[in-house]
Design an enzyme around this catalytic site. Structure first.
Site, short mmCIF file in Angstrom:
data_model
loop_
_atom_site.label_atom_id
_atom_site.label_comp_id
_atom_site.label_asym_id
_atom_site.label_seq_id
_atom_site.Cartn_x
_atom_site.Cartn_y
_atom_site.Cartn_z
N LYS A 22 0.86 -1.28 0.11
CA LYS A 22 0.00 -0.09 -0.08
C LYS A 22 0.64 1.33 -0.01
CE LYS A 22 -1.86 1.40 4.08
NZ LYS A 22 -1.65 3.07 4.48
N ASN A 23 1.75 1.42 1.08
CA ASN A 23 2.41 2.38 1.13
C ASN A 23 3.53 2.72 0.03
OD1 ASN A 23 0.98 3.36 3.35
ND2 ASN A 23 2.56 2.62 4.80
N CYS A 120 -5.53 12.94 12.68
CA CYS A 120 -6.15 11.78 12.37
C CYS A 120 -6.03 11.03 13.53
CB CYS A 120 -5.63 11.04 11.15
SG CYS A 120 -4.18 10.13 11.48
N ARG A 125 0.08 14.73 12.99
CA ARG A 125 0.50 14.45 11.79
C ARG A 125 0.67 15.81 10.80
NH1 ARG A 125 -1.88 8.97 9.63
NH2 ARG A 125 0.19 8.68 8.40
N ASP A 308 3.86 0.54 12.25
CA ASP A 308 2.83 -0.18 11.69
C ASP A 308 2.72 -1.45 11.89
OD1 ASP A 308 2.29 2.36 10.30
OD2 ASP A 308 3.08 1.70 8.29
N ARG A 400 -8.61 -0.49 4.18
CA ARG A 400 -7.94 0.40 3.72
C ARG A 400 -6.63 -0.02 3.26
NH1 ARG A 400 -7.79 6.18 6.95
NH2 ARG A 400 -6.04 6.14 4.88
#
Ligand code: EPU
Length: 421
Positions: A22-23, A120, A125, A308, A400
């Site tokens: 994803k990233n 968030c 952030r 993460d 997500r």
């Protein structure tokens, strides 16, 4: 809203394939803005965040497509007409990584208007470092009506020393610098494999970036770039999550496509817990004992232990023998899974940025609520171990960043299903 229902107690066995990262996919899709024509991306994970990034690009006037059938991992992004260099609030508020279009837009079109991402669930952030880098390259930045506007006729190479190490900040400024006039030196860069992967893609497009994957990058600006065909690297965080799934159930799983060189800190920690991890031709095999040892962890930037993976490792530590101390040094509010794990019988005390986890003999299934992406994963993992039924609500967070996680776990023997709530 869908829920996941897990009944714990099944040691996972077999093989599972990791999807694309994803990233890496998110900045790489944004980098399509840097060239005219059609770029083709392979191994793109089918995730809500990828859909959002494609929508951001479409809203600006890019053509986008996800292919179907055997080619469903392929996404195309085409720039064939005029572009409106703007990312609206409605999209940015659903995914802060939308801000990754800022660098490419100002470099290529001389103008960008991107909604400011707010805070968030995991922290405030800010994006001050993204803006500092763009300003250093000569962009004029204004903030009006909740939007960042960046303007520059022609960016010029400069030296940027990031005050904090930031992954998307490094990526944004890198994407701007590739089309700046002259040489840019980026210091104190993020060294994550996803940053290196973005540099690989940009260099394939004709950019001249050296040093990606280290803390100093040198970028010689070029006049233009060409579209690219690229297969995205496997997701190291999904791989790590699946490895912990094997560990928490006392299983034996081959995590295919897991890349040992991107997972060193996770492999070392899991070995300390008593798991046997071996590199095989197709990936990493995790063989876990019935009860793991507790280990202490501090999250840091790559190559340290990834933030993460913190929530997932904490899930594992809830049933370890002994006490584990877990410190979160990247985000100020990344322990949202703790109150939910308490509902399952975990013994965790939070002291500032540190959680002290005393392993318990058993967790018991309970209805719990996902609060962010990795927190959701830790609740699913805890559910795989807990006695009885765990219902994880609000799993749009999970979608997500994980491609059909429940299907992958079910193939490994977990009793897990998704239901429409
Ligand atoms: N920060 C600043 N100023 C900035 C940018 C960052 O102070 O201008 C601070 C942040 O507040 C944070 C720290 O620096 O305390 C690191 O944040 P970073 O910018 O590196 O995070 P990010 O780029 O927004 C990416 C990943 C996150 C991952 C972090 C850290 C993407 C799209 N997102 O976010 O992934 O947690 O790096 O590794 O690459 C996830 O996948 O679940 C996820 C949250």
């Amino acid at each position: 809203m869908d829920k996941i229902i897990v009944k714990g107690g099944h040691p996972l066995q077999g093989e599972v394939v990791v999807s694309g990262a994803k990233n890496a996919a998110l900045p790489i899709l944004a980098s399509a803005l840097l060239a005219d024509g059609k770029s083709v991306y392979r191994n793109v994970p089918d995730l809500a965040d990828v859909v959002t990034m494609l929508k951001v690009l479409e809203t600006m006037g890019c053509g986008t497509a996800r292919l179907t059938g055997r080619n469903k991992d392929i996404c195309e992004v085409a720039i064939e007409g005029p572009i409106t260099p703007e990312a609206p609030y409605d999209l940015v508020k659903t995914m802060r990584a939308s801000v990754l279009v800022l660098g490419p837009l100002v470099a290529r079109f001389g103008r960008a208007r991107v909604s400011m991402p707010g805070g968030c669930a995991i922290g405030a952030r800010p994006i001050d470092q993204h803006l500092k880098g763009l300003k250093a390259l000569g962009a004029e930045i204004t903030l009006t009506e909740g939007y960042v506007e960046a303007r520059a006729k022609q960016l010029k190479g400069a030296t940027v020393n990031f005050d904090v190490i930031t992954v998307t900040g490094t990526e944004n400024v890198m994407m701007a610098a590739v089309l700046a006039k002259g040489r840019t030196v980026l210091e104190n860069c993020a060294r994550e494999p996803e940053v290196e992967e973005l540099a690989r893609v940009l260099n394939k497009m004709g950019a001249r970036i050296q040093g990606a994957g280290t803390s100093v990058m040198t970028i010689e600006g070029v006049d233009s770039l060409k579209p690219v065909d690229h297969a995205i690297l496997p997701d190291r965080i999904e791989a790590g999550t699946l490895m912990v799934a094997a560990a928490i159930t006392g299983g034996n799983v081959l995590v295919k496509h897991a890349q040992p060189e991107h997972l060193e800190s996770v492999i070392l920690k899991l070995r300390e817990t008593g798991c046997t991890i071996t590199a095989e031709e197709k990936g990493l095999r995790v063989k876990a004992p019935k009860v793991v040892n507790s280990v202490d962890v501090k999250t840091t930037e790559h190559p340290g232990f990834p933030t993460d993976m913190q929530a997932q490792l904490m899930g594992l530590m809830t049933v370890a023998s002994g006490t584990s101390v877990i410190s979160e040094s990247i985000f100020e509010n990344r322990f949202m899974h703790v109150p939910e794990l308490h509902r399952m019988g975990a013994d965790i005390t939070i002291q500032g940025h540190t959680a002290v986890v005393k392993g318990v003999k058993k967790l018991s299934g309970a209805p719990v609520m996902a609060t962010d992406l990795r927190a959701s994963a830790s609740l699913v993992l805890a559910g795989l171990r807990a006695e009885g039924k765990t219902e994880v609500a609000r799993i749009y967070h999970l979608d997500r960043g994980y491609e059909r996680l429940e299907r992958k776990l079910r193939k490994l023997g977990a009793d897990i299903r998704r239901v429409k709530a």
